[in-house]
Design an enzyme around this catalytic site. Structure first.
Site, PDB file in Angstrom:
ATOM      1  CB  ALA C  75      -0.858  -0.147   1.385  1.00  0.00           C
ATOM      2  CB  THR C  76       4.329   2.002   1.322  1.00  0.00           C
ATOM      3  OG1 THR C  76       3.890   2.040   2.781  1.00  0.00           O
ATOM      4  CG2 THR C  76       5.244   3.176   1.105  1.00  0.00           C
ATOM      5  CG  ASN C 155      -3.001   3.533  10.175  1.00  0.00           C
ATOM      6  OD1 ASN C 155      -3.342   4.535   9.437  1.00  0.00           O
ATOM      7  ND2 ASN C 155      -1.675   3.638  10.598  1.00  0.00           N
ATOM      8  CD  GLN C 183      -5.105  -0.872   8.976  1.00  0.00           C
ATOM      9  OE1 GLN C 183      -5.680  -1.764   9.470  1.00  0.00           O
ATOM     10  NE2 GLN C 183      -4.005  -0.898   9.218  1.00  0.00           N
ATOM     11  CB  ALA C 204      -1.019  -9.061   0.151  1.00  0.00           C
ATOM     12  CG  HIS C 205       1.056  -6.603   5.344  1.00  0.00           C
ATOM     13  ND1 HIS C 205       1.598  -6.320   6.401  1.00  0.00           N
ATOM     14  CD2 HIS C 205       1.455  -5.419   4.677  1.00  0.00           C
ATOM     15  CE1 HIS C 205       1.740  -4.622   6.572  1.00  0.00           C
ATOM     16  NE2 HIS C 205       1.761  -4.538   5.314  1.00  0.00           N
ATOM     17  CB  THR C 243      10.378  -9.728 -12.277  1.00  0.00           C
ATOM     18  OG1 THR C 243      11.299  -9.361 -13.363  1.00  0.00           O
ATOM     19  CG2 THR C 243       9.913 -11.058 -12.254  1.00  0.00           C
ATOM     20  CB  CYS C 329       6.040   2.843   9.883  1.00  0.00           C
ATOM     21  SG  CYS C 329       4.496   3.514   9.641  1.00  0.00           S
TER      22      CYS C 329
HETATM   23  C1  LIG Z   1      20.114  -6.256 -16.136  1.00  0.00           C
HETATM   24  C2  LIG Z   1      18.840  -6.198 -15.555  1.00  0.00           C
HETATM   25  N1  LIG Z   1      18.336  -5.045 -14.704  1.00  0.00           N
HETATM   26  C3  LIG Z   1      17.212  -5.041 -14.159  1.00  0.00           C
HETATM   27  C4  LIG Z   1      16.458  -6.282 -14.220  1.00  0.00           C
HETATM   28  C5  LIG Z   1      15.067  -6.194 -13.438  1.00  0.00           C
HETATM   29  O1  LIG Z   1      15.161  -6.855 -12.166  1.00  0.00           O
HETATM   30  P1  LIG Z   1      13.855  -7.252 -11.510  1.00  0.00           P
HETATM   31  O2  LIG Z   1      13.148  -8.230 -12.353  1.00  0.00           O
HETATM   32  O3  LIG Z   1      14.148  -7.718  -9.994  1.00  0.00           O
HETATM   33  O4  LIG Z   1      12.870  -5.833 -11.486  1.00  0.00           O
HETATM   34  C6  LIG Z   1      16.694  -7.253 -14.610  1.00  0.00           C
HETATM   35  C7  LIG Z   1      15.872  -8.613 -14.968  1.00  0.00           C
HETATM   36  O5  LIG Z   1      14.705  -8.515 -14.879  1.00  0.00           O
HETATM   37  C8  LIG Z   1      17.949  -7.394 -15.387  1.00  0.00           C
HETATM   38  O6  LIG Z   1      18.333  -8.239 -16.089  1.00  0.00           O
HETATM   39  C1  LIG Z   2      -3.646   3.181   6.139  1.00  0.00           C
HETATM   40  C2  LIG Z   2      -2.485   2.122   5.712  1.00  0.00           C
HETATM   41  N1  LIG Z   2      -2.036   2.633   4.449  1.00  0.00           N
HETATM   42  C3  LIG Z   2      -0.854   2.237   4.068  1.00  0.00           C
HETATM   43  C4  LIG Z   2      -0.064   1.397   4.742  1.00  0.00           C
HETATM   44  C5  LIG Z   2       1.178   0.831   4.193  1.00  0.00           C
HETATM   45  O1  LIG Z   2       1.019  -0.639   3.753  1.00  0.00           O
HETATM   46  P1  LIG Z   2       2.398  -1.461   3.396  1.00  0.00           P
HETATM   47  O2  LIG Z   2       2.746  -1.969   4.510  1.00  0.00           O
HETATM   48  O3  LIG Z   2       1.788  -2.377   2.315  1.00  0.00           O
HETATM   49  O4  LIG Z   2       3.247  -0.560   2.586  1.00  0.00           O
HETATM   50  C6  LIG Z   2      -0.507   0.848   6.119  1.00  0.00           C
HETATM   51  C7  LIG Z   2       0.013  -0.167   6.759  1.00  0.00           C
HETATM   52  O5  LIG Z   2       1.130  -0.323   6.994  1.00  0.00           O
HETATM   53  C8  LIG Z   2      -1.869   1.423   6.365  1.00  0.00           C
HETATM   54  O6  LIG Z   2      -2.281   0.916   7.583  1.00  0.00           O
END
Ligand SMILES: Cc1ncc(COP(=O)(O)O)c(C=O)c1O
Ligand SMILES: Cc1ncc(COP(=O)(O)O)c(C=O)c1O
Lengths: 128, 394, 394, 128
Positions: C75-76, C155, C183, C204-205, C243, C329
């Site tokens: 969410a951040t 939150n 939330q 998700a968490h 990715t 946080c």
């Molecule tokens: C040279 C290079 N830089 C950046 C990335 C991107 O990495 P990520 O998949 O962790 O975003 C890749 C592969 O996907 C890569 O081969």
């Molecule tokens: C209202 C709200 N927004 C954003 C976040 C940030 O989410 P994340 O931990 O997935 O970055 C949280 C919790 O951490 C939250 O409670």
């Protein structure tokens, strides 16, 4: 997005079997060919047909390109059999791509197949 | 698994090491570290300790201090934070950036964004071997250059740049040097101090760890100025906010530990397999390797086969070998590889090329099986192609 | 587990649901979806199909179309992409943004960044119940307002804003409305169409899925203009590169499915437990609830205990209850909660407050055990505090 | 960053046992007290001592605040026993924080403990 199969079952089938790939062997009738090439688009296609009594009795293709190009070439070769040069072959890129379910970004390549058919039609046209 | 296709796409993503997967599963289980690692309570601190150990493991693999490792969601984010962050932080000193045509799209597209923001970008062309010579970088530097971003190894050809040489060219000029090391970390010895870079991007899923987690090395002293690309939460020294994903970091750290322990032996083994593959492919004739001589990562063989088109070769191989014609993220597009084009290859040669990438899971038997399948597929496609297509390779 | 501390910190992070963890483990295993989901080959497409199903599951939970769901690292990041992305994309139309003092730091700090970029931000104060009334938003809108960003539920207090009312106030004015629903998703019924927002952030968490993955809903028609905060790769419609982490998305999707199936029944059960907890705590005396009456999420009880300081209460409880005095946080910092301060609480009252957050893993027995422990700890700390501290609550 | 225990073993011990928490019971000697409060900093501390023959024989504290404040108050109360009012008590924030391993961001709160000691010292100073 991700996950979809870029190849329709018909494309996979034609790609795997590649019916009519290759060149014509020796035989009777007139042999005509048409070719088109656009390397920057990734396609190079050649058709050969044997014409007997004003009708194509045998067709072959050769193609260098992606699976869609190969499948479209094979489909076009199949359709060329029975075609009477002089008539419109009706094998334009839009027709082939609709029948094969080709994604839009590949249309440019199918134009090369169409161009090869057009070249063939010109070469095979009955001299009048 | 005898009949499963051989996975030769380690450059796109490596399978997760079994020990890594196991440890991650435990962490996700009922007795795992489930709390928020920023929480002050005991469970939060337990998760925090997992994060700390992961940070140490990543740091150890690349010769960095733990405090210089920031966790991100992958190399794409690391590259963006580095490129956008360093350039924007330096925009009052100058608005010139140097990069190359063969960078990963994360760097290329971040640089294009900088152009939209008023920066001027010098796009260096690699030499015929695919490398960016340090002299070329030196020649491109200007008074107003704030950032140089050059990758360590290229993800399509595997060629390794002389980053230390490039760092030497930048030294003392107030230029921040960023290096994308996604393809080298855990695959060849890599020491950030020897590299001499200020910023280095890593990702876990190219070294036996999970997808969706990476790191950015940010040199400690002197610390390069960096403007965050996202804000909030204060995690990662205020440079990268968001709840840290404990299980992901655990997997990343463990994968680094394993990679570090096996590094030299694996590099040798994989390079041996790559040569074995190439030797088994050569008899097909009219074949060449892209990327010339010189240093390269062990796992990448980029080979061309005249008369063959890459996408069709991949489909013909589908039941036997899984590989790519270019990088994974561009594999869906119909464009020929911009990396190979930048090497000066013709359209035909670009499109006749295949990236076969090996890694920790690759065996000799797999290499032999793959080679046989590739030879068969090449022969079949050539029999379909116009006769002159095989001869016409620039 | 009889003696393990009771986990009452679901608002910081929920434990991963066992079925989610199991499925993720399988995905990380040798027969899992290990390839890059962007790869064109069969294994890539298999991973891609996992991603697709996850996208559908997330979309289903919140009443969205799959194509309107972009995956992010949490969410951040979603908040940052939404706030920075929408404002920057709209900067030629206007440079005014409306938000509230009680947003999560991801939104607050992104808005502060916008101020540095030349935007003017109106910081709305919540009413005494902690809510932002739609009229207040309506009154803040100007000709040059490009973005309104108001959270769905807070939150710390759990109070739920009338987002539909806020959306109605924005409608037709060319203002993009972003809602942080971290939330609420999976905890109360949430339908993006009913909310009427253009952008909605999820993670998700907080709903039984893994940390490090989230989503941003981006309305399809009309599609709000959005400038990416990172570039490259083309994933997620060019709005969020990198990715995709197959196993993470799988876990996110499955957690959404489970949450959706149990939503109303769980909401009722958890709200019941929250009331049970409060009833069991009241006898300690000089205790109050923060956040007033009105709609709130089922799982959060923010309570104050006169004469007690939150951090000491947490430490006194450490062996029995895991909770937070504020958001995770900020829990390491010594600052009193800015959210409670914005509600008008005195310093003493802010610092006497505790966030107890319940969720899918919480049982009635745990609630009773936690309540007994809290009563004991409050009594003990009061016996240590200056006698008048218990009386002095504003 | 994350993971480190913010409380030293000594802080945990003093917090858990809270020796000398509360008020003095009835007894001989002079009873003196000193108090300081800074609610915005989150601390409120009170010391009571019993002075006999110019020496503190018994000390008590009350504190509202974080664990570091409570631990520092307990430590200060322990040290106050045996102290002769009029002499410098030597219980400033820096000393207490060093002994307890208090993180820097908590120093402001320990100043409140110091202030309470100072107030006590003033109240307990022998009339001359
Ligand atoms: C040279 C290079 N830089 C950046 C990335 C991107 O990495 P990520 O998949 O962790 O975003 C890749 C592969 O996907 C890569 O081969
Ligand atoms: C209202 C709200 N927004 C954003 C976040 C940030 O989410 P994340 O931990 O997935 O970055 C949280 C919790 O951490 C939250 O409670």
């Amino acid at each position: 997005m991700t996950g979809a199969d870029p190849y329709s079952p018909r494309v996979r089938e034609l790609f795997a079997a590649a019916p009519r790939a290759g060149s014509l062997g020796p035989g009777s009738g007139r042999v005509r060919w048409g070719e088109a090439m656009a390397l920057e688009r990734g396609a190079w296609v050649r058709f050969e047909v044997r014409v007997e009594a004003g009708v194509v009795v045998e067709a072959r293709f050769r193609a260098w390109g992606c699976p869609h190009v190969l499948a479209a070439s094979a489909l076009a070769a199949e359709r060329l059999e029975g075609w009477a040069p002089g008539a419109a072959p009706g094998l334009d890129a839009a027709t082939l791509s609709a029948e094969l379910g080709v994604p839009a970004e590949k249309l440019g390549r199918l134009l090369v197949v169409e161009d090869a058919v057009t070249a063939l039609a010109a070469a095979a046209a009955p001299a009048d | 698994m005898e009949n499963a296709p051989v996975y030769l796409d380690h450059a796109a993503s490596t399978p997760v090491r079994p020990r890594v997967a196991e440890a991650m599963c435990e962490c996700l289980g009922p007795l795992g570290a489930q709390a928020n690692p920023s929480s002050a309570h005991a469970e939060g601190r337990r998760a925090g300790a997992v994060v700390l150990r992961a940070r140490e493991a990543v740091a150890r693999l690349v010769g960095a201090t733990p405090s210089s490792i920031l966790f991100t969601s992958g190399a794409t984010e690391s590259d963006n934070l580095a490129v956008l962050g360093a350039a924007r932080a330096g925009r009052d000193r100058g608005r010139h950036v140097v990069t190359s045509r063969t960078e990963h799209r994360a760097v290329l597209d971040a640089c294009r964004q900088l152009e939209r923001e008023g920066f001027e970008v010098t796009w260096l062309h690699p030499d015929a071997g695919g490398r960016i010579p340090p002299e070329l970088v030196a020649g491109a530097l200007r008074e107003d250059t704030v950032l140089v971003t050059i990758m360590h190894a290229n993800n399509e050809t595997g060629v390794v740049n002389d980053v230390a040489g490039i760092a030497a060219a930048c030294r003392g000029l107030g230029v921040t040097l960023h290096v994308d090391a996604a393809q080298t970390a855990g695959r060849i010895p890599l020491d950030v101090v020897d590299l001499g870079a200020d910023l280095v991007a890593f990702t876990a899923h190219k070294l036996g760890g999970p997808k969706g987690v990476g790191a950015l090395y940010v040199r400690d002293r002197p610390r390069p100025a960096l403007q965050p690309i996202a804000f909030g939460g204060g995690q990662e020294r205020g440079l990268r906010p968001g709840t840290l994903a404990t299980h992901q970091l655990l997997g990343f750290g463990l994968a680094c530990d394993i990679a570090a322990a096996e590094l030299e032996q694996e590099a040798e083994r994989v390079a041996g397999l790559r040569e074995r593959l190439w030797e088994a492919l050569r008899p097909v004739g009219h074949a060449w390797r892209n990327g010339g001589d010189g240093p390269r990562v062990p796992g990448i063989l980029n080979a061309g086969f005249a008369g063959v088109e890459g996408e069709s070769l991949l489909l013909a191989l589908a039941g036997d070998v899984l590989a790519s014609s270019g990088s994974a993220c561009s594999s869906a597009s119909a464009e020929p590889s911009y990396v190979l084009r930048a090497l000066g290859l013709s359209d035909l040669a670009c499109q006749a090329s295949l990236r076969l990438s090996l890694g920790w899971s690759t065996t000799a038997a797999e290499v032999d099986r793959a080679a046989a399948a590739i030879r068969r597929a090449v022969a079949r496609l050539r029999s379909i192609a116009p006769a002159r297509a095989t001869e016409r390779v620039a």
